[in-house]
Write an enzyme that holds these catalytic residues in place. Structure first.
Site, PDB file in Angstrom:
ATOM      1  N   GLU A  93      62.434 -46.203  25.905  1.00  0.00           N
ATOM      2  CA  GLU A  93      61.617 -46.956  24.935  1.00  0.00           C
ATOM      3  C   GLU A  93      60.170 -46.644  25.280  1.00  0.00           C
ATOM      4  OE1 GLU A  93      63.016 -49.153  22.664  1.00  0.00           O
ATOM      5  OE2 GLU A  93      64.904 -48.341  23.372  1.00  0.00           O
ATOM      6  N   CYS A  99      53.809 -52.114  22.472  1.00  0.00           N
ATOM      7  CA  CYS A  99      54.184 -50.790  21.961  1.00  0.00           C
ATOM      8  C   CYS A  99      54.197 -50.731  20.444  1.00  0.00           C
ATOM      9  CB  CYS A  99      55.553 -50.407  22.504  1.00  0.00           C
ATOM     10  SG  CYS A  99      56.832 -51.601  22.067  1.00  0.00           S
TER      11      CYS A  99
END
Ligand code: NAD
Length: 483
Positions: free
Chosen positions: A249, A283
């Site tokens: 990720e 993110c």
């Protein structure tokens, strides 16, 4: 929290002090607050050995029994929520309200994952042969290594540990060296349960030593990593040695498209929310804004007005005064330098700095002012590289097609969003935006039951929901021929 506490490793059900230590500081005031373990190869090997030894008996428990442990962990987290929130805020710099939400999300994530205990289903596959039965089932992978970033350090423990444990794996967590204290507090909660020894282990340390030792360990079956693209590459290289499965990720450069028919006030409020949360260090944060030219001036005026009202400072000091801030500091001096460098480069390349544009040096801590940049173009580094700070660069677009083209011209592909009241435009964007997620008329933030997964350099595999859970399992097919 005691001053300069020592965060020990947790291996095979016991706390062990590492020989080497790292300093941990509070980014809001730069004070030393703790020391973390800096684990050697031998310490990593001991943690992997403990996880390996515990795995088969853990996997033999019924999933519903494993789920009960997850529910117990959720209850322990809730019982310590105020202390955990303060710990996270102190070492990472997020505001207390967000730290409280992070703790609650972590508890809820354990509970949500526990709900899947009766749904780890396989398949019965039609055979070409008479009287043959083909079963596909899912088995645990074995030992999982979870390597974490600092931005949602506590939630990410839950996002790695809950699915690993439910599916019959054991786990070793390596927190970021910037935020090890909350992980140590989590290990204390685990220690207060009767989770079998070795099922959950914690090793602190630096990435290039402790993280690398985990990534290339032959007995680790899955590395689930959240962090930067550069580290993702290093982990893939280390994992290549044993062909270890990776789940990555990584970073994002989320575009927001604002069409002229959107509710501009609403869009501004959601874009600001999606940027200043955690001081822009998420993110899926809004990283670049493309606004249709008919409304760009009105949008930018309102954006300046809302961004200029963002309150920032030392979260704990504010909390003690009974005041809640919108954001705290950046996590480190390196993070502050990176944001400053990208904004300075944009200014040199012709961007107009309409608000902020510099660090706040009025006191200690790594504070950057809420910043709005206009007249940006896509060759600027600020439009291409992850900023991870409270900075909104705006670029005008002539129409939706141009917005989609600019959005897609990125090496990253995690999240994206569009604000419009035109259903056809929204559906076209959702079809054509090359990202793992698209948010339509809402802030950038995913749900547990979705599937958070990036494309291109934003990652491999994903987290959450059914698809995230199955990342922690290995398929196995059995052929049974009746004779
Ligand atoms: P980072 O890559 O610097 O560090 C993350 C972790 O990797 C740390 O624990 C670090 O010690 C470890 N590490 C560093 N080098 C290593 C190596 N060679 N081998 C093994 N481990 C190593 O990232 P960060 O600064 O902590 O986090 C910020 C980044 O994380 C941003 O790019 C952000 O976009 C990304 N992120 C992504 C998601 C997502 O879901 N896609 C979520 C949160 C953060």
């Amino acid at each position: 929290m005691a001053q300069s506490q020592v965060c020990k490793n947790y291996v095979n059900g016991g706390f062990i002090q590492s020989d080497e230590r790292l300093d941990v500081t509070n980014p809001a005031n730069e004070k030393l607050i703790a020391h973390s373990a800096d684990s050697s190869d031998d310490e990593v090997n001991a943690a992997v050995a403990a996880a390996k030894a515990a795995q088969s008996s853990w996997a033999r428990k019924a999933p519903v029994e494993r789920a009960q442990y997850l529910r117990e962990i959720a209850a322990r987290i809730r019982s310590a929520s105020a202390h955990l929130a303060r710990t996270i805020s102190t070492e990472q710099g997020k505001v207390i309200g967000l730290a409280e939400a992070e703790v609650e999300f972590a508890a809820a994530y354990f509970e949500y994952t526990a709900e899947w205990a009766r749904r780890l289903d396989g398949e019965i596959i039609t055979s070409d042969r008479p009287d043959e039965h083909i079963f596909l089932r899912y088995k645990p992978i074995g030992v999982v290594a979870g390597i974490l970033p600092w931005n949602f350090p506590f939630f990410l423990i839950a996002r790695k540990t809950a699915p690993a444990l439910l599916t019959g794996n054991t786990i070793i967590i390596k927190p970021s060296e910037l935020t090890p204290i909350n992980a140590f507090e989590f290990a204390k909660l685990i220690d207060s349960t009767d989770l079998p020894s070795g099922v959950f282990n914690l090793v602190g340390g630096r990435g290039q030593t402790t993280g690398d030792a985990l990534s290339k360990h032959p007995d680790v079956g899955l590395i689930t990593f959240t962090g930067s693209i550069a580290t993702g590459r290093s982990i893939m290289r280390a994992a290549a040695e044993n062909i270890t499965k990776v789940n990555l990720e990584l970073g994002g450069k989320a575009p927001v498209i604002i069409l002229a028919d959107a509710d501009i006030d609403f869009a501004v409020s959601k874009v600001v929310e999606s940027r200043i949360i955690n001081s822009g260090q998420v993110c899926n944060c809004a990283e670049r804004v493309y606004v249709e030219e008919r409304v760009v001036d009105a949008f930018v005026d309102k954006l300046i007005s809302v961004m200029s009202s963002v309150k920032y400072g030392d979260p704990i000091a504010a909390f003690e005064r009974g005041e809640e801030l919108d954001m705290g500091p950046l996590v480190s001096e390196d993070a502050l330098d990176k944001v400053s460098m990208l904004v300075d480069a944009a200014r040199t390349d012709g961007a107009s700095v309409l608000l902020g544009g510099d660090r706040d040096d009025s006191g200690p801590g790594y504070h950057y002012r809420p910043t709005v940049l206009a007249d940006c173009h896509d060759d600027m580094r600020i439009m291409r590289e992850e900023v991870f700070g409270p900075v909104l660069p705006v670029r005008r677009i002539s129409d939706l097609d141009e917005g989609i083209a600019f959005a897609n011209a990125s090496t990253m592909g995690l999240t994206s969003s569009i604000f419009t009241n035109n259903l056809n435009a929204a559906m076209k964007a959702s079809r054509e935006l090359l990202f793992g997620e698209t948010y339509i008329n809402r802030e950038h933030m995913e749900a547990f039951q979705g599937f958070h997964a990036g494309v291109r350099q934003s990652g491999i595999g994903g987290a959450d929901g059914k698809h995230g859970l199955y990342e922690f399992m290995q398929s196995h097919v059995t052929y049974i021929q009746e004779t």
